[in-house]
Design an enzyme around this catalytic site. Sequence first.
Site, PDB file in Angstrom:
ATOM      1  N   TRP A   1       0.838  -1.201   0.000  1.00 58.92           N
ATOM      2  CA  TRP A   1       0.000   0.000   0.000  1.00 58.92           C
ATOM      3  C   TRP A   1       0.877   1.258   0.000  1.00 58.92           C
ATOM      4  O   TRP A   1       0.768   2.118  -0.871  1.00 58.92           O
ATOM      5  CB  TRP A   1      -0.939  -0.008   1.207  1.00 58.92           C
ATOM      6  CG  TRP A   1      -1.800   1.222   1.353  1.00 58.92           C
ATOM      7  CD1 TRP A   1      -2.039   2.191   0.410  1.00 58.92           C
ATOM      8  CD2 TRP A   1      -2.551   1.613   2.505  1.00 58.92           C
ATOM      9  NE1 TRP A   1      -2.885   3.160   0.913  1.00 58.92           N
ATOM     10  CE2 TRP A   1      -3.214   2.835   2.192  1.00 58.92           C
ATOM     11  CE3 TRP A   1      -2.735   1.057   3.767  1.00 58.92           C
ATOM     12  CZ2 TRP A   1      -4.031   3.498   3.111  1.00 58.92           C
ATOM     13  CZ3 TRP A   1      -3.563   1.722   4.685  1.00 58.92           C
ATOM     14  CH2 TRP A   1      -4.205   2.920   4.345  1.00 58.92           C
TER      15      TRP A   1
ATOM     16  N   ASP B   1       1.399  -8.325  -1.492  1.00 56.30           N
ATOM     17  CA  ASP B   1      -0.012  -7.943  -1.517  1.00 56.30           C
ATOM     18  C   ASP B   1      -0.134  -6.500  -1.991  1.00 56.30           C
ATOM     19  O   ASP B   1       0.487  -5.594  -1.433  1.00 56.30           O
ATOM     20  CB  ASP B   1      -0.626  -8.085  -0.120  1.00 56.30           C
ATOM     21  CG  ASP B   1      -2.097  -7.687  -0.106  1.00 56.30           C
ATOM     22  OD1 ASP B   1      -2.937  -8.540  -0.435  1.00 56.30           O
ATOM     23  OD2 ASP B   1      -2.393  -6.515   0.229  1.00 56.30           O
TER      24      ASP B   1
ATOM     25  N   TYR C   1      -4.148   1.440  -4.715  1.00 54.58           N
ATOM     26  CA  TYR C   1      -2.937   1.969  -4.079  1.00 54.58           C
ATOM     27  C   TYR C   1      -2.140   2.797  -5.082  1.00 54.58           C
ATOM     28  O   TYR C   1      -1.380   2.274  -5.877  1.00 54.58           O
ATOM     29  CB  TYR C   1      -2.064   0.842  -3.530  1.00 54.58           C
ATOM     30  CG  TYR C   1      -2.711  -0.040  -2.492  1.00 54.58           C
ATOM     31  CD1 TYR C   1      -3.796   0.409  -1.728  1.00 54.58           C
ATOM     32  CD2 TYR C   1      -2.247  -1.329  -2.255  1.00 54.58           C
ATOM     33  CE1 TYR C   1      -4.385  -0.406  -0.782  1.00 54.58           C
ATOM     34  CE2 TYR C   1      -2.826  -2.144  -1.299  1.00 54.58           C
ATOM     35  CZ  TYR C   1      -3.903  -1.687  -0.569  1.00 54.58           C
ATOM     36  OH  TYR C   1      -4.484  -2.505   0.377  1.00 54.58           O
TER      37      TYR C   1
ATOM     38  N   TYR D   1      -3.885  -7.591   8.073  1.00 54.21           N
ATOM     39  CA  TYR D   1      -3.278  -6.358   7.573  1.00 54.21           C
ATOM     40  C   TYR D   1      -3.179  -5.324   8.685  1.00 54.21           C
ATOM     41  O   TYR D   1      -3.904  -5.391   9.673  1.00 54.21           O
ATOM     42  CB  TYR D   1      -3.976  -5.824   6.330  1.00 54.21           C
ATOM     43  CG  TYR D   1      -5.327  -5.152   6.467  1.00 54.21           C
ATOM     44  CD1 TYR D   1      -5.448  -3.850   6.917  1.00 54.21           C
ATOM     45  CD2 TYR D   1      -6.499  -5.808   6.050  1.00 54.21           C
ATOM     46  CE1 TYR D   1      -6.677  -3.211   6.988  1.00 54.21           C
ATOM     47  CE2 TYR D   1      -7.734  -5.188   6.110  1.00 54.21           C
ATOM     48  CZ  TYR D   1      -7.815  -3.880   6.578  1.00 54.21           C
ATOM     49  OH  TYR D   1      -9.051  -3.249   6.650  1.00 54.21           O
TER      50      TYR D   1
ATOM     51  N   ARG E   1      -0.053   0.572  11.232  1.00 52.99           N
ATOM     52  CA  ARG E   1       0.450   1.699  10.426  1.00 52.99           C
ATOM     53  C   ARG E   1       1.687   2.349  11.046  1.00 52.99           C
ATOM     54  O   ARG E   1       1.886   3.562  10.952  1.00 52.99           O
ATOM     55  CB  ARG E   1      -0.644   2.744  10.223  1.00 52.99           C
ATOM     56  CG  ARG E   1      -1.890   2.228   9.510  1.00 52.99           C
ATOM     57  CD  ARG E   1      -2.986   3.284   9.516  1.00 52.99           C
ATOM     58  NE  ARG E   1      -4.115   2.908   8.681  1.00 52.99           N
ATOM     59  CZ  ARG E   1      -5.129   2.165   9.075  1.00 52.99           C
ATOM     60  NH1 ARG E   1      -5.154   1.702  10.306  1.00 52.99           N
ATOM     61  NH2 ARG E   1      -6.123   1.879   8.263  1.00 52.99           N
TER      62      ARG E   1
ATOM     63  N   ARG F   1      -2.343   9.208   8.546  1.00 58.09           N
ATOM     64  CA  ARG F   1      -2.257   8.887   9.970  1.00 58.09           C
ATOM     65  C   ARG F   1      -2.409  10.111  10.870  1.00 58.09           C
ATOM     66  O   ARG F   1      -2.722   9.971  12.055  1.00 58.09           O
ATOM     67  CB  ARG F   1      -0.926   8.192  10.267  1.00 58.09           C
ATOM     68  CG  ARG F   1      -0.781   6.844   9.594  1.00 58.09           C
ATOM     69  CD  ARG F   1       0.591   6.245   9.824  1.00 58.09           C
ATOM     70  NE  ARG F   1       1.660   7.038   9.208  1.00 58.09           N
ATOM     71  CZ  ARG F   1       2.948   6.749   9.299  1.00 58.09           C
ATOM     72  NH1 ARG F   1       3.342   5.698  10.009  1.00 58.09           N
ATOM     73  NH2 ARG F   1       3.857   7.497   8.705  1.00 58.09           N
TER      74      ARG F   1
ATOM     75  N   GLY G   1       4.498  -3.631   5.488  1.00 55.70           N
ATOM     76  CA  GLY G   1       4.934  -2.710   4.459  1.00 55.70           C
ATOM     77  C   GLY G   1       6.338  -2.207   4.718  1.00 55.70           C
ATOM     78  O   GLY G   1       6.859  -2.297   5.838  1.00 55.70           O
ATOM     79  N   ALA G   2       6.972  -1.687   3.671  1.00 53.75           N
ATOM     80  CA  ALA G   2       8.318  -1.126   3.790  1.00 53.75           C
ATOM     81  C   ALA G   2       8.497  -0.071   2.717  1.00 53.75           C
ATOM     82  O   ALA G   2       8.063  -0.254   1.576  1.00 53.75           O
ATOM     83  CB  ALA G   2       9.376  -2.214   3.645  1.00 53.75           C
TER      84      ALA G   2
ATOM     85  N   GLN H   1      14.116  -1.500   5.592  1.00 55.83           N
ATOM     86  CA  GLN H   1      12.886  -1.824   6.324  1.00 55.83           C
ATOM     87  C   GLN H   1      12.365  -3.199   5.913  1.00 55.83           C
ATOM     88  O   GLN H   1      11.917  -3.979   6.763  1.00 55.83           O
ATOM     89  CB  GLN H   1      11.810  -0.764   6.052  1.00 55.83           C
ATOM     90  CG  GLN H   1      12.084   0.586   6.690  1.00 55.83           C
ATOM     91  CD  GLN H   1      11.025   1.623   6.320  1.00 55.83           C
ATOM     92  OE1 GLN H   1      10.070   1.323   5.602  1.00 55.83           O
ATOM     93  NE2 GLN H   1      11.210   2.838   6.801  1.00 55.83           N
TER      94      GLN H   1
END
Length: 329
Positions: free
Chosen positions: A21, A52, A57, A218, A223, A242, A294-295, A300
Site C-alpha cells: 500500500w 499484496d 494503491y 493487515y 500503520r 495517519r 509494508g516497507a 525496512q
Amino acid sequence: MEFRKLGESDLEVSAITFGAWAAGGWMWGHTERSEAVAAIRAAYDHGMTSIDTAPIYGQGTSEEIVGEAIKDLPRDQVQILTKFGLRWDLNKGEHYFDSQDNEGKDIAIYKYSGKESIIAECENSLKRLGTDYIDLYQIHWADSTTPIDESFEAVAQLIQQGKVRQAGVCNYDVAQMTQAEQAVSLVSNQIPFSMVNRGVEDETVPFCIEQNKSVLAYSPMERGLLTGKITPDYKFQEGDHRANHPHFQPDFLQKTNDFLNKIKPIADEKNASLSQLVLRWTIERPGITIALAGARNAEQAIQNAKAIDVKLSAEELAFISSHVEKLYV
C-alpha cells in the site's frame, strides 16, 4: 522464511508478506519508485516471496511498481496477491469516500464489484503487474449495490480461464463469507488485526478457524504505531492519513508506548526490534495465517523479513498476550 498454505488450496505464501500500500504513495505522503522497487526485491531476497497490492494503491502505481520489481524473477516463485472492487475511474456503485491522487487531483472512490467491472479490473491488473495470472484475487470491500454471488461468479470465471489461481475476500464478515462461498471456494479473508485492534477475534477469526479459511492480517504494525518510533510530538508529512487517525493522537500514542516498553525487554534479549517482536507475535496468534508488513525501502523490508528468526516460547507469548489484554482496560 516460513510458508503457510491458504485454506485448503495448494497456494503457499510467506508467513510475512510484503504489503505494498505505502509503495503506491497514495495516503502515505509520497512514493519514491526506485526505493519501493528495491524494497520488494530485498524482501524477496530474504524469503518474503509474497506481495499484496491493489489497484487503488496509488491508482495503479503500486501494481506497476510490483510489476517492475518482479519482472526478472522466476514467476512461479513469487506469489502475487491483489484486489478488485474499488474504482476511482468509474462513478458507479457505492460511494466510499473522496480523496486526492498522487498529483493532488480530486478523485471519488467507489465500491463497485459488478461482473463486467471485475473482468476489466483483472485485465488492467495483469497488464500493470506484467503477468498472465494472479495467485490470490480478493474483493477489497463489500459493495452493497451488487449481489455477492454476481461478483464471485465473475471470479470463478477468471479462475476457469487461468487468470486467477485462488479467490479471497477482504473486510468481509461471516455472513458475507458464507454467501460468497455459494459461488466460489474461498481460501482467505484479509482483515485488520493488531495488538490494539483485535475486534475480528470475536467472530470472524473463530469462523475462519472452524471453516479452514486463512486469515491475512493487515496493519499488524497498526500503520507504524507499534514500532515504538512514533512519539506524541511526531510530525507527519503532508498527505499522510495517519495525522488525523485516532490511534496517532498524543494520549493513545503515550498509552501504546508505555505498553511497548513493558515487552521491549523480550525484544532486547533476542537482539530483535519491537517491530520484529510484534510481527512474530502476530503470526503466532491463533487463527492468524500471515502478517502483511509494508516497507518504504530495502532496509525496512529486510528487517521485516528477519522477524521470522525471532523465536518465542509459550511463556513469552503468554507474557506478551497478557499485556495485550490489559492494554486498554
